[in-house]
Design a protein around this motif. Structure first.
Motif, short mmCIF file in Angstrom:
data_model
loop_
_atom_site.label_atom_id
_atom_site.label_comp_id
_atom_site.label_asym_id
_atom_site.label_seq_id
_atom_site.Cartn_x
_atom_site.Cartn_y
_atom_site.Cartn_z
N THR A 2 3.51 13.72 -3.42
CA THR A 2 2.62 13.05 -4.35
C THR A 2 1.29 13.77 -4.40
OG1 THR A 2 3.60 10.86 -4.01
CG2 THR A 2 1.32 10.92 -4.72
N LEU A 46 -2.51 6.33 -10.52
CA LEU A 46 -2.70 5.10 -9.73
C LEU A 46 -3.01 3.87 -10.58
CD1 LEU A 46 -4.88 6.58 -6.86
CD2 LEU A 46 -2.59 5.64 -6.59
N GLU A 66 1.06 1.24 -3.21
CA GLU A 66 0.81 2.69 -3.17
C GLU A 66 1.38 3.28 -1.88
OE1 GLU A 66 -3.36 3.63 -3.75
OE2 GLU A 66 -3.14 5.61 -2.86
N ARG A 85 -7.13 -0.97 1.93
CA ARG A 85 -6.55 0.39 1.81
C ARG A 85 -6.44 1.03 3.19
NH1 ARG A 85 -5.87 2.81 -2.84
NH2 ARG A 85 -6.14 4.87 -1.91
N THR A 120 3.21 3.14 -10.89
CA THR A 120 3.75 1.98 -10.18
C THR A 120 3.34 0.67 -10.88
OG1 THR A 120 1.89 2.28 -8.66
CG2 THR A 120 4.07 2.93 -7.85
N GLU A 139 -2.60 13.53 -6.03
CA GLU A 139 -3.51 12.58 -6.65
C GLU A 139 -4.07 13.14 -7.96
OE1 GLU A 139 -3.75 9.80 -5.13
OE2 GLU A 139 -3.77 10.09 -2.95
N THR A 183 -2.91 -1.28 -8.52
CA THR A 183 -2.25 -0.72 -7.33
C THR A 183 -3.28 -0.27 -6.29
OG1 THR A 183 -0.32 -0.02 -8.61
CG2 THR A 183 -0.61 0.99 -6.46
N PRO A 184 -4.17 0.68 -6.60
CA PRO A 184 -5.07 1.16 -5.55
C PRO A 184 -6.18 0.17 -5.19
CG PRO A 184 -5.67 2.18 -7.62
CD PRO A 184 -4.40 1.39 -7.87
N TYR A 227 0.59 11.36 -9.23
CA TYR A 227 0.65 9.88 -9.16
C TYR A 227 -0.51 9.31 -9.97
CZ TYR A 227 1.06 5.24 -6.80
OH TYR A 227 1.20 3.91 -6.49
N PRO A 282 -9.74 5.50 -3.68
CA PRO A 282 -8.89 6.48 -4.36
C PRO A 282 -9.75 7.47 -5.16
CG PRO A 282 -8.86 4.39 -5.54
CD PRO A 282 -9.65 4.17 -4.28
N PRO A 303 -2.92 -2.05 -2.39
CA PRO A 303 -2.66 -0.71 -1.88
C PRO A 303 -1.33 -0.60 -1.13
CG PRO A 303 -4.40 -1.77 -0.61
CD PRO A 303 -4.14 -2.64 -1.80
N LYS A 325 4.54 5.96 -1.69
CA LYS A 325 4.33 7.32 -1.16
C LYS A 325 5.22 7.58 0.05
CE LYS A 325 -0.53 8.19 -2.45
NZ LYS A 325 -1.92 8.00 -1.98
#
Lengths: 187, 298
Positions: free
Chosen positions: B40, B14, B26, A132, B84, B42, B18-19, B12, A141, B23, B30
């Motif tokens: 976007t 997630l 993501e 990330r 996504t 969270e 995806t996260p 969004y 996140p 990532p 974005k």
């Protein structure tokens, strides 16, 4: 407990409406479902056979068939059925009934463990946090797994307790794992 | 404010893959949305959607309140959602549809949510990121931003399942002759190539990957062979879960079957990102299993 058909209509009906589930009775065994099934070409899953078995009330035979779990829920047969049988939703409800009666594999039960621990079926670990950062995102996140969101995670756990999902997979709240499970996922 | 600034804000959702695994999807999404003035926000405290073919297969009565809880977070924010992953799309849109269709079900579900002071009202909307690209940003605006045209690239489009089906919930027209991904690929100058069983599932869904991973990889192998045989250079898709099966799956199948696959897999916004001049690092394409050929990066 009624016949398998009655149970499908009753349990599935509460979510989809009974009419949706009753389409099972419309099956004329044409085989269009099986003909276009991406699983059927690779596995023993025969959707037409599954529905005939359900209508013949062959409960134990269906619940013990490994191929019941080889449907990827792609909805191809659902869209193509000429009789409007709500195929994929019926398969999901047959699986729900099978799971309730204890027919659920350890790997499938483990997905519930991950959600009960983190709120995610696929949780994050230290390696992924680095990925990330590499694309310019926060390392974690702001979801249920984030240490700041314990209260939110607790809400998800409350849902699983309320619906007895924890009991269904034999979840042990003390070890936060399946009961009798040793480290590394071996029973 | 330029003409391209849409001045929109979305929540969004997630999800998990995806996260927590890709990532890059993501980040690329974005970045592109921001380019067009789409902000976007969270969704703090969102969980797994939960997976429609997995938790939907185990217990619909648990699946539904978890999905409704996620929807209620966006409702509190007063925003529409974008996703996504077809799994997230599948779950959240289906749950929203069922709760709107069946008032008693909504009442029962809210009893569960009320335990911790939440309520599903039915005031948000679940959008897929590629529909925002296609219908909200639009092909004309996208075309203007293509700085690195993919003129000599042959693309295999892969839809995944829950983007198109069931039609009565998704509302994107025919599930046998779709057009959204094709349009998005063509806008970059790339060629969208027909290949055998183009609409076939990746193999991962419905708990199939978990039930028997190697068996599920055989579906994926067939899909990739069909795309390669048709002369495709890469595969472009709209689903994080398919991405896992198609991308990491290649390492798994190389081990299980002794094959040597390295067929480039790109999420739609990663592909568009490259065509709009983003680097492969900004799109997270250098931190996945399959590698990008020079043709896609030049």
């Amino acid at each position: 407990m009624g016949t398998l058909y009655e149970d499908i209509v009753a349990y599935g009906g509460e979510v989809f409406g009974e009419e949706h589930m009753e389409t099972l009775r419309e099956c004329v065994q044409c085989g269009k479902c099986t003909g276009g099934c991406p699983s059927g070409r690779n596995t023993a899953l025969r959707t037409r056979k599954l529905f005939q078995m359900a209508l013949l009330d062959l409960r134990e035979e269906i619940f013990n068939a490994p191929e019941l779990w080889f449907c990827s829920t792609c909805f191809t047969c659902y869209e193509r059925c000429p009789k409007g049988v709500k195929t994929t939703d019926i398969i999901r409800i047959i699986r729900n009934l099978a799971a309730k009666e204890g027919h659920m594999s350890v790997p499938h039960r483990m997905i519930g463990v991950y959600v009960l621990k983190t709120g995610h079926a696929v949780p994050i670990g230290p390696d992924q946090m680095k990925l990330r950062e590499a694309v310019g995102l926060e390392s974690q996140p702001p979801t249920t797994q984030h240490p700041k969101n314990k209260e939110q995670l607790e809400q998800v756990r409350t849902i699983f307790r309320t619906t007895n999902y924890d009991a269904m997979i034999d979840f042990d709240w003390e070890t936060m794992n399946l009961r009798g499970m040793k480290k590394g996922g071996k029973k | 404010m330029t003409d391209d600034d849409l001045g929109l804000t979305y929540a969004y959702f997630l999800g998990c893959i995806t996260p927590n695994r890709y990532p890059g999807i993501e980040a690329a999404t974005k970045r592109i949305f921001k380019e067009f003035g789409i902000e976007t926000k969270e969704m703090v405290g969102a969980s797994c959607c939960p997976a429609p073919g997995v938790f939907g297969s185990f217990d619909m009565h648990t699946w539904l309140p978890v999905a409704a809880r996620n929807l209620s977070i966006a409702e509190e924010m007063g925003l529409e959602i974008y996703v996504t992953c077809n799994g997230c799309y599948g779950s959240l849109q289906e749950a929203d549809h069922l709760l709107k269709e069946h008032p008693k079900l909504k009442e029962r579900t809210n009893k569960v949510l009320n335990e911790f002071g939440r309520e599903y009202k039915g005031t948000t909307k679940v959008n897929h990121s590629i529909v925002i690209l296609h219908d909200i940003i639009g092909l004309d605006k996208l075309k203007e931003r293509i700085t690195k045209p993919m003129n000599d690239v042959n693309v295999a489009v892969h839809y995944g399942c829950h983007f198109l089906k069931p039609r009565e919930v998704r509302g994107h027209g025919s599930s046998e002759t779709p057009y959204i991904l094709e349009d998005l690929v063509k806008v970059t100058g790339a060629k969208e190539v027909e290949y055998k069983d183009k609409l076939m599932c990746c193999g991962a869904g419905g708990g199939n990957r978990t039930a028997d991973t190697v068996q599920s990889l055989e579906w994926t192998r067939q899909k990739l062979v069909n795309a390669i045989m048709a002369g495709c250079d890469c595969m472009v898709h709209p689903c994080a879960f398919c991405h896992l099966q198609l991308d990491r799956g290649q390492a798994e199948m190389n081990k299980a079957f002794g094959t040597n696959f390295n067929f480039p897999i790109l999420y739609a916004t990663q592909f568009l990102g490259l065509a709009m001049g983003l680097s492969q690092t900004e799109c997270g394409l250098d931190i996945q299993t399959t590698t990008m050929p020079e043709k896609l990066l030049k």
